[in-house]
Enzyme design. Structure first.
Site, PDB file in Angstrom:
ATOM      1  N   HIS A  86      -6.813  42.401  21.305  1.00  0.00           N
ATOM      2  CA  HIS A  86      -6.059  41.387  22.055  1.00  0.00           C
ATOM      3  C   HIS A  86      -5.929  41.742  23.525  1.00  0.00           C
ATOM      4  CE1 HIS A  86      -4.297  40.793  17.881  1.00  0.00           C
ATOM      5  NE2 HIS A  86      -4.812  39.620  18.169  1.00  0.00           N
ATOM      6  N   THR A  93      -7.320  32.606  23.964  1.00  0.00           N
ATOM      7  CA  THR A  93      -8.648  32.367  23.375  1.00  0.00           C
ATOM      8  C   THR A  93      -8.610  31.611  22.056  1.00  0.00           C
ATOM      9  OG1 THR A  93      -8.582  34.545  22.308  1.00  0.00           O
ATOM     10  CG2 THR A  93      -9.672  34.400  24.463  1.00  0.00           C
ATOM     11  N   CYS A  95     -14.921  37.925  14.030  1.00  0.00           N
ATOM     12  CA  CYS A  95     -15.714  37.443  15.147  1.00  0.00           C
ATOM     13  C   CYS A  95     -16.330  38.658  15.852  1.00  0.00           C
ATOM     14  CB  CYS A  95     -14.849  36.642  16.119  1.00  0.00           C
ATOM     15  SG  CYS A  95     -13.590  37.639  16.959  1.00  0.00           S
ATOM     16  N   GLU A 123      -2.031  38.935  22.992  1.00  0.00           N
ATOM     17  CA  GLU A 123      -3.065  38.564  23.954  1.00  0.00           C
ATOM     18  C   GLU A 123      -2.455  37.994  25.226  1.00  0.00           C
ATOM     19  OE1 GLU A 123      -6.354  35.103  24.524  1.00  0.00           O
ATOM     20  OE2 GLU A 123      -6.325  36.052  22.531  1.00  0.00           O
ATOM     21  N   HIS A 180       2.635  36.360  21.888  1.00  0.00           N
ATOM     22  CA  HIS A 180       1.396  36.857  21.289  1.00  0.00           C
ATOM     23  C   HIS A 180       0.858  38.006  22.140  1.00  0.00           C
ATOM     24  CE1 HIS A 180      -2.748  36.984  19.854  1.00  0.00           C
ATOM     25  NE2 HIS A 180      -2.325  36.328  18.771  1.00  0.00           N
ATOM     26  N   CYS A 225     -11.474  42.316  23.416  1.00  0.00           N
ATOM     27  CA  CYS A 225     -12.503  41.295  23.198  1.00  0.00           C
ATOM     28  C   CYS A 225     -13.096  40.884  24.556  1.00  0.00           C
ATOM     29  CB  CYS A 225     -11.877  40.085  22.506  1.00  0.00           C
ATOM     30  SG  CYS A 225     -12.938  38.631  22.459  1.00  0.00           S
ATOM     31  N   CYS A 257     -12.107  30.800  23.240  1.00  0.00           N
ATOM     32  CA  CYS A 257     -13.315  31.458  22.740  1.00  0.00           C
ATOM     33  C   CYS A 257     -14.218  30.426  22.054  1.00  0.00           C
ATOM     34  CB  CYS A 257     -12.925  32.568  21.773  1.00  0.00           C
ATOM     35  SG  CYS A 257     -14.306  33.316  20.907  1.00  0.00           S
ATOM     36  N   SER A 299      -9.674  37.743  12.083  1.00  0.00           N
ATOM     37  CA  SER A 299      -9.231  39.100  11.756  1.00  0.00           C
ATOM     38  C   SER A 299      -9.356  39.400  10.264  1.00  0.00           C
ATOM     39  CB  SER A 299      -7.773  39.275  12.187  1.00  0.00           C
ATOM     40  OG  SER A 299      -7.633  39.053  13.567  1.00  0.00           O
TER      41      SER A 299
END
Length: 647
Positions: free
Chosen positions: A71, A161, A12, A123, A121, A93, A189, A261
């Site tokens: 992240h 996201t 992405c 993020e 996670h 991001c 996202c 990814s």
């Protein structure tokens, strides 16, 4: 074969931006990434080969450049980078950065923060770092039940996201019932939403679906779950090496998508291999006018990465197995690719002339050799069998190959299964190493192909077996029957005896006809004993045992030995306010009442007698039914007193 690739498959915008930033800095000065830049092993390996080091702390880092992962990270890292004067490239991001700003602004305005996402996670961990790690994190509807929010303050909600849209909507609707004044930001996202929507539509139209991405990638796992719902034949691969071509036919409609990814090179390699596979099979089916040279070439087997083929073992050298595949080069199975069980020695399993089935890992390793794997064949077939056992709740058997933190690793048909320490037994096991190299039977209690997570459990199985054994044993027990068992545990009040899966209790009072102060004086753990069943309570699961043999009951002949008027010796064993108990022999006690201790007035038995003292007493009364004997010391001492007075 019709192959359709999702438009949004692969990197992405945010991930691509972080990757390019990192590659642009290579070779200039020391380069670090804070955590893995993205969730993809191939990219991480490539960066490491170019000198980029992955770190999870700035400890010892005094120079160089730090690239912040896509992240994102918490505010604390930026502060630490500034204090150290380190140059950094922010690869966060933009969508994640937006969440950081929302959380920081609302936290500064004294609002509660809720994050919807996976709490471990990177993020989510990074987002939580912008509100001093004070956020409430929920991942499921079950988590919503435990939400504890200060209702006098406004509450703001953000979401990871890559979270699934439908699942997010369900969670938010339930939270709003508990928190009416909730301010909700849908920070999923748009690229993620688009990618998932494409995956849903594509997986509905194809016969088979391929999802490409790292097994640790959250968004790729979600893609797999989405596709699997619509297309039963969905395959989750990390690279072309995981793709089993034999699963596909030339007339298949195949859909391909990839996580955010996943590098485009990996996607292209999969498409190219699938196309070559289609062309090869189509030519074979249609037939062609070919030259002698082409016929000669076709006399040799055509191999492609991902093929499953049969070959003949040529030799085993240094535990590497060389295989004749009918190809221009021989194949090699390294020891690491021979079996999932590291203890297996190839030379002890196969010999020259044996035919074996193998998986083609690489057609050319750079030296002209074909790299093969027998382990992957086992794993593929084994996984199908393990999944079947999971669905049918059947029992499987595996060999424990290693003891790891928190449990055991067992191999079932070539598949690694983790057995947590809490599931190894229904009782606490202090040393798990006793299970090393042993065959164990257990159930598969959790299986997640996307996360490559397979968990086994023996607890329920053992409890079921024990309950069955108990039922059989309880049916066979009868009061008065003699049983043999092993002393499993000693306590202050008695001993527990294992009768074969069920424990019976020998109370301290039932260990001997005599007086016992400690069960350890009579028994020891591990000792085999023969006991008599006193009582069986099936409902409570209790069994009472005794070591006292009725044939040796001293009260059987006590009436003859301790007839009224008989003078005997005994040992003082216990004092009570109203007298002293005297043991005449093990199992037979008598009471010397305080009035029968001496001619004079006795205030307390302790004034005249001592525990352990041997005295002569006269039997005044014998009650066989109640097993009571009345004794007198005074009656024995009186004649001696009278004789002394006469002199």
């Amino acid at each position: 074969m019709e192959i359709t690739v999702a438009k949004s498959a692969g990197f992405c915008f945010g991930v691509n931006r972080a990757i390019e930033s990192c590659y642009n800095e290579i070779g200039k000065e020391k380069l670090y990434t804070y955590g893995s830049l993205i969730h993809n092993k191939e990219v991480t390996k490539d960066l490491e080969s170019k000198g980029v080091k992955v770190i999870d702390s700035l400890l010892g880092i005094d120079d160089g450049v730090v690239v912040i992962r896509s992240h994102g990270v918490g505010k604390y890292l930026y502060d630490e980078l500034e204090s150290k004067g380190l140059r950094y490239i922010d690869g966060t991001c933009p969508f994640v950065k937006k969440i950081h700003n929302i959380v920081r602004e609302n936290f500064d305005n004294n609002r509660n923060i809720i994050i919807v996402g996976n709490p471990v996670h990177p993020e989510v961990v990074g987002i939580n770092g912008w509100c001093e790690n004070s956020a409430t994190i929920v991942e499921s509807l079950e988590d919503v039940k435990n939400i504890n929010i200060y209702n006098d303050r406004e509450t703001v909600l953000v979401v990871q996201t890559t979270f699934r849209v439908t699942k997010f909507d369900d969670i938010v609707s339930v939270i709003k019932e508990k928190i009416p004044n909730l301010i909700s930001y849908n920070t999923i996202c748009s690229a993620t939403d688009e990618r998932q929507s494409e995956a849903i539509e594509l997986s509905k139209k194809v016969d088979k679906m391929i999802v490409i991405g790292d097994k640790s990638s959250s968004n790729t796992q979600k893609l797999y779950e989405i596709c699997k719902k619509n297309c039963r034949n969905t395959y989750y691969i990390e690279t072309i090496c995981d793709l089993v071509l034999n699963n596909f036919n030339t007339n298949d409609k195949i859909g391909v998508t990839a996580g955010a990814s996943t590098p485009s090179a990996i996607i292209k390699e999969v498409i190219r291999t699938m196309s070559e596979f289609e062309t090869r099979n189509a030519n074979i089916e249609e037939g062609e006018n070919i030259s002698f040279q082409e016929l000669l070439d076709q006399s040799l087997v055509s191999l492609h990465t991902g093929d499953i083929v049969k070959g003949t073992v040529i030799q085993v050298v240094n535990e590497e197995v060389f295989v004749n595949l009918g190809y221009k080069s021989d194949g090699i199975i390294s020891r690491g690719e021979f079996s999932s069980d590291a203890n297996v020695v190839p030379s002890q399993v196969v010999k020259p002339g044996d035919e074996i089935e193998v998986f083609v890992v690489r057609v050319n390793d750079g030296d002209g050799n074909v790299l093969l794997s027998k382990k992957r064949i086992e794993a593929q077939k084994g996984l199908e069998e393990v999944e079947k056992a999971f669905n049918e709740k059947a029992v499987v058997t595996g060999k424990v190959t290693s003891v790891v933190k928190g449990g055991l690793i067992a191999i079932v048909n070539g598949v690694r299964v983790f057995i947590p320490s809490s599931q190894v037994s229904n009782k606490f096991v202090d040393d798990l190493s006793v299970f090393k190299d042993k065959e164990l039977s257990f159930n598969i209690i959790e299986l997640d192909r996307a996360k490559n997570r397979i968990i086994g459990g023996r607890k329920a199985l053992i409890e079921k077996e024990e309950n069955e054994k108990k039922a059989v044993l309880f049916d066979s027990l009868e009061v008065g029957k003699k049983v043999t068992g092993t002393v499993s545990r000693l306590t202050d009040f008695g001993a527990f005896v294992d009768l074969g899966g069920v424990d019976g209790l020998i109370h301290i009072s039932e260990m001997s006809w005599g007086r016992i102060s400690n069960p350890k004086d009579v028994l020891k753990e591990g000792q085999t004993v023969e006991a008599i069943v006193l009582d069986v309570d099936k409902e409570k699961g209790k069994i009472s045992l005794s070591l006292k043999d009725a044939d040796n009951n001293p009260w059987k002949v006590a009436s003859e030995k301790y007839a009224v008027g008989t003078v005997v010796e005994g040992k003082v064993v216990r004092m009570v306010p109203f007298g002293a108990f005297v043991e005449l022999e093990p199992g037979v006690d008598g009471l010397v009442h305080i009035s029968q201790i001496a001619e004079k007035h006795v205030a307390k038995p302790e004034d005249e007698l001592k525990i352990g003292e041997v005295i002569k007493v006269k039997v005044l009364e014998f009650n066989e039914e109640q097993k009571k004997i009345s004794l007198s010391k005074k009656a024995v001492d009186a004649p001696a007193t009278e004789e002394a007075t006469a002199e």
